[in-house]
Structure formats: C-alpha cells, structure tokens
Design an enzyme around this catalytic site. Structure first.
Site, PDB file in Angstrom:
ATOM      1  N   VAL A 126       0.969  -1.067   0.111  1.00  0.00           N
ATOM      2  CA  VAL A 126      -0.068  -0.138  -0.163  1.00  0.00           C
ATOM      3  C   VAL A 126       1.030   1.411   0.055  1.00  0.00           C
ATOM      4  O   VAL A 126       1.776   1.328   0.729  1.00  0.00           O
ATOM      5  CB  VAL A 126      -1.057   0.030   1.152  1.00  0.00           C
ATOM      6  CG1 VAL A 126      -1.795   1.249   1.147  1.00  0.00           C
ATOM      7  CG2 VAL A 126      -1.616  -1.038   1.235  1.00  0.00           C
ATOM      8  N   LYS A 199      -5.987  -1.980  -1.518  1.00  0.00           N
ATOM      9  CA  LYS A 199      -5.262  -1.278  -0.606  1.00  0.00           C
ATOM     10  C   LYS A 199      -6.038  -0.707   0.689  1.00  0.00           C
ATOM     11  O   LYS A 199      -5.552  -1.022   1.612  1.00  0.00           O
ATOM     12  CB  LYS A 199      -4.660   0.035  -1.398  1.00  0.00           C
ATOM     13  CG  LYS A 199      -3.440  -0.693  -2.465  1.00  0.00           C
ATOM     14  CD  LYS A 199      -3.223   0.538  -3.340  1.00  0.00           C
ATOM     15  CE  LYS A 199      -2.033   0.275  -4.332  1.00  0.00           C
ATOM     16  NZ  LYS A 199      -1.935   1.089  -5.429  1.00  0.00           N
ATOM     17  N   GLY A 296       6.026   3.001  -8.516  1.00  0.00           N
ATOM     18  CA  GLY A 296       7.233   3.151  -9.120  1.00  0.00           C
ATOM     19  C   GLY A 296       8.356   2.303  -8.760  1.00  0.00           C
ATOM     20  O   GLY A 296       8.346   1.750  -7.606  1.00  0.00           O
TER      21      GLY A 296
HETATM   22  N1  HSE Z   1      -1.085   0.858 -10.556  1.00  0.00           N
HETATM   23  C1  HSE Z   1      -0.839   1.290  -9.277  1.00  0.00           C
HETATM   24  C2  HSE Z   1      -0.812   2.540  -9.113  1.00  0.00           C
HETATM   25  C3  HSE Z   1       0.607   0.664  -8.877  1.00  0.00           C
HETATM   26  O1  HSE Z   1      -1.043   3.373 -10.112  1.00  0.00           O
HETATM   27  O2  HSE Z   1      -0.772   3.136  -7.972  1.00  0.00           O
HETATM   28  C4  HSE Z   1       0.892   0.574  -7.526  1.00  0.00           C
HETATM   29  O3  HSE Z   1       0.332  -0.315  -6.830  1.00  0.00           O
END
Ligand code: HSE
Length: 400
Positions: A126, A199, A296
């Site tokens: 998260v 999350k 990232g």
């Molecule tokens: N796809 C997710 C985002 C990646 O854009 O936050 C990180 O969990």
C-alpha cells in the site's frame, strides 16, 4: 543473509538494485550483509548480471536452507500464494509488494509466519514507498482509528490531476497516460478502483485487526468523471480525487472507494500527479498524513528492501501484526452518510428543493443544467431522491 527474489519485473529488479546500491547501510542496519543468491523468473536476462543467479524452478529456492528471506514481487495470487506459503512453512521470512496476495490471504500468511517464528512483511503493498503499514501496526497503537482516507492509486491521481489542469476529458488523458507509461494498456484495475480497493481493504484490516474481504467494499472508478465536473469543482475551490475510505461510526465500519470532491482545506487536496497521500484519524492523535511516491520502481523497492532489513534484524522472532482471520463485517454502504454534488437538467430545477430541501447551488456557467451540493444524506435516501430526476447527469460524493 542470503535472500531470493521472486519475479524480476519492475519492482523485483528494483529490489536487487536497492540492495546492491545501498549494501553498506543495509548491512549496518540489518546487522549482517544481505546477498541476493537467487532471482526467480520465467524469462532469461542475457547480458544482465542477474543471469548468473537466475533460476526458473522455485523448488531450488524453497529447498535451499541458506535462504532466510524470500522477496515476492511477482504480483497476482497464482503462483505467488503457493510460493509464499511454502517459503513461510519452510521457516523463511517473506517480504512482498503484492497487494492482491496480501488483501486475499494476509491474515492466513501472518498466522503461518507467527507459528513458524518468521515474518510476513508487506510495507510496499500500500502506498508504494510511503511508510504506512508499519506506522499503523507499530506506531498508531494507542488510538482507536476513526477514519482513513487515502489517495491510493498513482495512475488515477495522475489522470484526475491532468483533467483538472488541462480541462480535458477522461478518455483523452487516459490515452496520454498510456503513452507516457503511467497507465497500463489494460487500465481496468486502476481506473475502476479495484487496485485502491485492495489497498483500503489491507489498511482497514490492519486498523481494526480483522479480515476485511475486499469483495465487500463498494467500489466506483473514475471513468464517468468529465471536464464539466471539474468546472463545477473549481467554482467551490475543490479538486476531484478518488479516495479509498474506511470509517468507524459507533460499532459500524464503512469502507468504500469512490471519486470525491475535496475542498482546498482538506490535507489530501494538494496530493497531485502520481503521488499518493493517506490521512489517518485517531481518537487521541487527531489527523496524521503520509505522503510520497505511491508507485514506481525504486520507491516501491525501497519499501520492500526495508522489510528485508526488518526480517534480517528479527531472525528467530515473529513481529506480531494485528490482523486475525475473523471476518470484519462491513456495514452496507446504503447506510453511510455523504453530501453529494449533483448535476441535473435545467428542466428539473424546481424539483431540487422539493427533493433535497436547502442545497448549495453552483453556477459553473454551463447551459441547460444545474449543479448543486446536498446536505449530508444516507446513500439509500440519496438514491431514492435521485431516482425522481429523469435528467440526472452525474453525482459525486463531497468529502467533509
Ligand atoms: N497501478 C498502481 C498505481 C501501482 O497506479 O498506484 C502501485 O500499486
């Protein structure tokens, strides 16, 4: 300490990079050197030094008693769940960035780790590089957590920020985000809110110590948000963000993922672009906010590698995480109270006061329609009243 990394994608390769780049400080903080002995991937990486430690067969790692920590950065639950469970049962600690795995099987994997006196850590699942799991589990422990609001998805925050800044529609910004690599080719998990749902399920489980099934969380994405919605929002000094929310009211816990109109006085108003922000409210602490890179390669890998440091430091000792397998009943969202921003056709203007009583009208200068904000209403009451309008254009919840 010898470790193995499962999955050499963006995050897995980042973990190898962090561990190699910061080997000295990691050794100091862990109390011993940390060496990546294996990387598991289906692919080959000829020309990359990782090729020398690459394995294609998980049993090599599972059967090697020298491996004390397994890093899981494969994503998804198959085969990650089996691999992680096997590692824990064999007495190896596991550090993962995998929110699907943690949301679905967190309680069970924590219990196995406790029984085996090892650790199952998931800081990166998260908020990417933002410390949030450890703060909830180990720092905010003297409070009743009353509310969590999080901008938990970088892709959608990037899209909404661009829409706001450039007055563009969702589809145009999504295309640009895909071209820039900020959104996936199949953006469903992000734009429909499913990623944020996993999350907030994890954060809610930790906040209340019980299993929250993410399927129980009402989830609404951002695909219906338009440039006109932002025109209205700006008139009332607000942004539009997608929040993962959980809230305790008496004995009821509510959880939802939905776009929200957020006033400029709210701590999450200024969280823009790919950044994430999470605001936690404790009954003694008040509000505390966590902000940073929510996705990232290196930020996320930094959080995974920090879990590795913790796992090495706590060898032979299980660090308790309060998250039991008992199911936490989420109160149906129908009963949750929210204010709503609503747009209806001008022809039904006279019905607004009739249905909603006193409202805050917003004049955004858009012909043929009216926009307004209601007083707080239960979701089901709002839905009943909204049904009376045949020209309803949209409705977005307003953050208090
Ligand atoms: N796809 C997710 C985002 C990646 O854009 O936050 C990180 O969990």
């Amino acid at each position: 300490m010898k470790i193995a990394v499962l999955g050499y994608g963006t995050i897995g390769s980042g973990v190898v990079e962090v561990i190699n780049t910061n080997a000295g400080s990691i050794a100091k903080r862990s109390g011993e050197t940390v060496e990546v002995k294996y990387v598991l991937d289906l692919r080959d990486f000829f020309g990359d030094p990782v090729q020398d430690i690459l394995v294609h067969d998980y049993s090599v790692i599972a059967e090697d008693d020298e491996i004390g920590v397994v890093v899981e950065t494969m994503g998804g639950t198959k085969p990650a769940y089996d691999f992680v469970k096997t590692a824990l049962l064999k007495g190896k600690s596991v550090c993962t960035s995998n929110k699907e795995l943690v949301a679905a099987h967190g309680a069970e994997l924590i219990q196995i780790a406790a029984e085996k006196k090892v650790n199952f850590f998931f800081e990166a699942s998260v908020g990417g590089g933002i410390p949030i799991i450890r703060p909830i589990n180990q720092c905010i422990t003297a409070d009743e957590i009353e509310e969590i609001n999080g901008i938990l998805n970088g892709t959608t925050n990037f899209i909404l920020t661009k829409m706001s800044e450039q007055g563009l529609d969702f589809a145009d910004v999504l295309k640009e985000a895909q071209e820039l690599g900020y959104a996936e080719k199949d953006p469903t998990a992000d734009v429909e809110g499913y990623d944020a749902c996993r999350k907030i399920a994890i954060l809610t489980s930790l906040a209340y110590g019980k299993q929250v099934d993410y399927e129980d969380i009402y989830t609404e994405g951002i695909t219906k948000i338009t440039a006109e919605d932002f025109t209205y929002a700006k008139k009332v000094n607000s942004a539009i963000k997608i929040f993962g929310t959980s809230k305790k009211v008496g004995d009821h816990v509510y959880a939802m993922v939905a776009p929200r109109m957020v006033g400029s006085d709210h701590p999450l108003y200024s969280v823009n672009g790919v950044f994430n922000g999470i605001s936690v409210t404790g009954n003694m602490l008040g509000d505390v906010m966590f902000y940073g890179a929510g996705a990232g390669k290196l930020p996320t890998a930094s959080a995974v590698a920090a879990d590795v440091v913790a796992a090495v430091k706590h060898q032979g000792e299980h660090v308790p995480i309060t998250w039991s397998k008992d199911k936490l009943e989420i109160t149906p969202v129908d009963e949750m109270e929210n204010r709503f921003f609503v747009r209806v056709g001008e022809s039904e203007k006279s019905k607004i006061a009739e249905q909603f009583g006193g409202v805050e009208m917003i004049d955004a200068g858009i012909a043929g329609e009216c926009g307004f904000i209601t007083s707080p209403l239960q979701e089901k009451t709002f839905a009943e009243k909204a049904k009376q309008f045949t020209t309803l254009i949209t409705r977005i919840r307003v953050q208090s």
